[in-house]
Design a protein around this motif. Structure first.
Motif, mmCIF file in Angstrom:
data_model
loop_
_atom_site.group_PDB
_atom_site.id
_atom_site.type_symbol
_atom_site.label_atom_id
_atom_site.label_comp_id
_atom_site.label_asym_id
_atom_site.label_seq_id
_atom_site.Cartn_x
_atom_site.Cartn_y
_atom_site.Cartn_z
ATOM 1 N N MET A 14 1.039 -1.184 0.086
ATOM 2 C CA MET A 14 0.068 -0.056 0.048
ATOM 3 C C MET A 14 0.864 1.361 -0.151
ATOM 4 S SD MET A 14 -3.256 -0.226 0.152
ATOM 5 C CE MET A 14 -4.219 0.709 1.380
ATOM 6 N N GLU A 15 2.138 1.167 0.185
ATOM 7 C CA GLU A 15 3.065 2.323 0.354
ATOM 8 C C GLU A 15 3.126 2.750 -0.985
ATOM 9 O OE1 GLU A 15 6.019 3.390 3.938
ATOM 10 O OE2 GLU A 15 7.054 2.138 2.284
ATOM 11 N N THR A 16 3.317 4.201 -1.078
ATOM 12 C CA THR A 16 3.346 4.976 -2.251
ATOM 13 C C THR A 16 4.192 6.203 -1.934
ATOM 14 O OG1 THR A 16 1.386 6.369 -2.097
ATOM 15 C CG2 THR A 16 1.150 4.411 -3.187
ATOM 16 N N PRO A 17 4.782 7.031 -2.566
ATOM 17 C CA PRO A 17 5.291 8.371 -2.420
ATOM 18 C C PRO A 17 4.596 9.162 -1.497
ATOM 19 C CG PRO A 17 5.570 7.908 -4.763
ATOM 20 C CD PRO A 17 5.111 6.728 -4.191
ATOM 21 N N SER A 18 3.130 9.317 -1.457
ATOM 22 C CA SER A 18 2.530 10.198 -0.681
ATOM 23 C C SER A 18 1.885 9.338 0.404
ATOM 24 C CB SER A 18 1.565 10.884 -1.372
ATOM 25 O OG SER A 18 0.575 9.965 -2.304
ATOM 26 N N THR A 19 2.027 7.885 0.781
ATOM 27 C CA THR A 19 1.358 7.266 1.634
ATOM 28 C C THR A 19 2.353 6.493 2.433
ATOM 29 O OG1 THR A 19 -0.825 6.772 -0.023
ATOM 30 C CG2 THR A 19 -0.563 5.438 2.050
#
Length: 465
Positions: A14-19
């Motif tokens: 689920m990890e992204t640059p904004s999360t």
């Protein structure tokens, strides 16, 4: 070595640059009895003697080509405690606001995926000479219960000592060919298990159709966005505070609800006040919270939770009716979640791999309907303060994840007679998080006044869950 489970991998992917997908666990320390503060050098020397109790502390991710959705946990033979430690000093006067500002910065400081997925920051300069230990731990490592159990295992009752558990040898490597064989074997098992999963879906549909009080349970993707679901970016804001556990217990007894239901009814009042202050029609809101598979488990790693959605009756002006109706929805959705069980959730996470995060990313800022407006959590914690030798942990605060489109997340843990709250959000969805914590307190006072119980003596302890 072991393969990452589906639920753990979901949190990883689920990890992204904004999360960011790490949580914050904050222990506020009172070192006055020992007469000296904790130093980073002291932590560097002491921690390796206890990390052996927590295997994930010295394990890193090992990815295999073609099996990247769920990597393996392997021992980090290059483990270096210094890579996981740092320190900082709060700005004066070192109060809640200053600490919360540091936490907001740490909330977006991502963990290095080439190393074990945790980091510790020693914070100096808190008021009254106190310090804070802030641990960033990836949600792929531990959910709320596992994190609480880790805290309990790393601390003790006053006068007791935590038993040492040294790391031990880290030199044992892993066999890459063995990992590939294990991954291929599991893939065949998953393929053969597809009919079973189809049957599980059919049984789950039957449970949902026959659930008691299903009219009190929100249906998926039927919730309209409000300003808590604003389009947002990578920045985070944090706020912390607490309310008396006994007060929430009194509300629960007076309304014949659970503490969890009463707390959510109080949060509904705060959300109603927030929406009115923003010039919005409150309407009915929806929260999503996790239900633990086994609250009695002593595990210190992994994710064994499944989500449940409940109505926050922000549409109701009467505070008592708001608590009763919100609590009824919480009770109905928790009952159905336990009737559904937890195995299907784990299986779906294992099969879908990276698909869930992809769907969320597509819908996060576009879909007019969302799963929920706010995310909450409520965990029962220790009834008295915990200790590390002669150091008292006077406060324990947990901050979870702000994940679009529901960017406001309020996590509550009971601790030593208080319900400690950690609010993390994006500034777009919650411009003044400290004010929302104040609204929770005001909502509690409003309910107590309406029930005529504000000045009563504390009641016997009741389960928080």
């Amino acid at each position: 070595m072991e393969r990452m489970t589906g639920p753990d991998a979901l949190m990883l992917n689920m990890e992204t640059p904004s999360t960011p997908m790490h949580t914050l666990k904050v222990a506020v320390l009172d070192t006055s009895r020992r007469g000296r503060v904790v130093t980073l050098a002291e932590l560097r020397e002491v921690l390796p003697g206890y990390l052996g109790r927590f295997p994930r502390a010295t394990q890193r991710l090992e990815y295999l080509s073609g099996y990247g959705a769920r990597p393996f946990w392997v021992r980090d033979k290059d483990f270096d405690i210094d890579a996981h430690l740092d320190e900082m000093v709060l700005e004066a006067p070192g109060g809640r606001n200053e600490l919360d500002a540091v936490l907001a910065d740490l909330a977006v400081r991502k963990l290095d995926r080439t190393q074990p997925l945790w980091a510790l920051t020693l914070v100096h300069g808190l008021a009254d000479g106190r310090q804070a230990v802030v641990i960033r731990v990836h949600h792929a490592v531990a959910d709320g219960l596992a994190a609480l159990n880790t805290f309990m295992a790393a601390t003790s009752l006053p006068g007791q000592q935590v038993t040492p558990a040294p790391i031990g040898s880290l030199n044992s490597g892993h066999d890459a060919r063995g990992l590939f064989r294990a991954a291929r074997s599991e893939s065949w098992k998953l393929l053969r298990g597809v009919p079973t999963v189809v049957g599980d879906f059919a049984r789950a549909a039957h449970v949902k159709r026959n659930a008691t009080g299903r009219g009190r349970i929100p249906k998926p993707l039927t919730v309209r966005r409000n300003s808590f679901n604003a389009r947002s970016g990578a920045q985070r804001v944090c706020a912390s505070g607490d309310i008396p556990l006994a007060s929430v217990q009194r509300v629960a007894l007076a309304t014949d609800t659970t503490v969890n239901g009463a707390l959510h009814g109080i949060i509904a009042g705060a959300k109603r006040a927030e929406l009115l202050a923003r010039g919005e029609e409150p309407g009915i809101s929806v929260t999503v919270f996790g239900v633990c598979k086994d609250l009695a488990s002593t595990r210190t790693e992994g994710n064994e939770i499944a989500t449940a959605a409940a109505y926050l009756r922000t549409d109701l002006a009467d505070p008592v009716e708001r608590v009763v109706e919100t609590a009824a929805s919480c009770e109905a959705t928790v009952r159905r979640r336990r009737d559904l069980g937890f195995d299907l959730t784990a299986k779906v996470a294992t099969y879908t791999g990276r698909l869930g995060p992809v769907f969320r990313a597509v819908a996060a800022h576009r879909a007019p309907l969302v799963m929920n407006n706010i995310t909450t959590a409520n965990m029962p914690g220790p009834r008295e303060t915990r200790w590390v030798g002669d150091i008292e942990v006077v406060d324990w605060i947990s901050f979870a994840l702000a994940i679009a489109p529901a960017d406001v997340n309020l996590t509550a843990y009971s601790y030593a007679g208080r319900i400690s709250m950690g609010l993390i959000a994006t500034p777009e969805s919650m411009p003044e998080p400290a004010e929302f914590i104040d609204r929770v307190r005001e909502s509690l006072a409003e309910v107590e006044t309406a029930l005529g119980i504000g000045d009563r003596e504390p009641v016997a302890t009741q389960d928080v869950g």
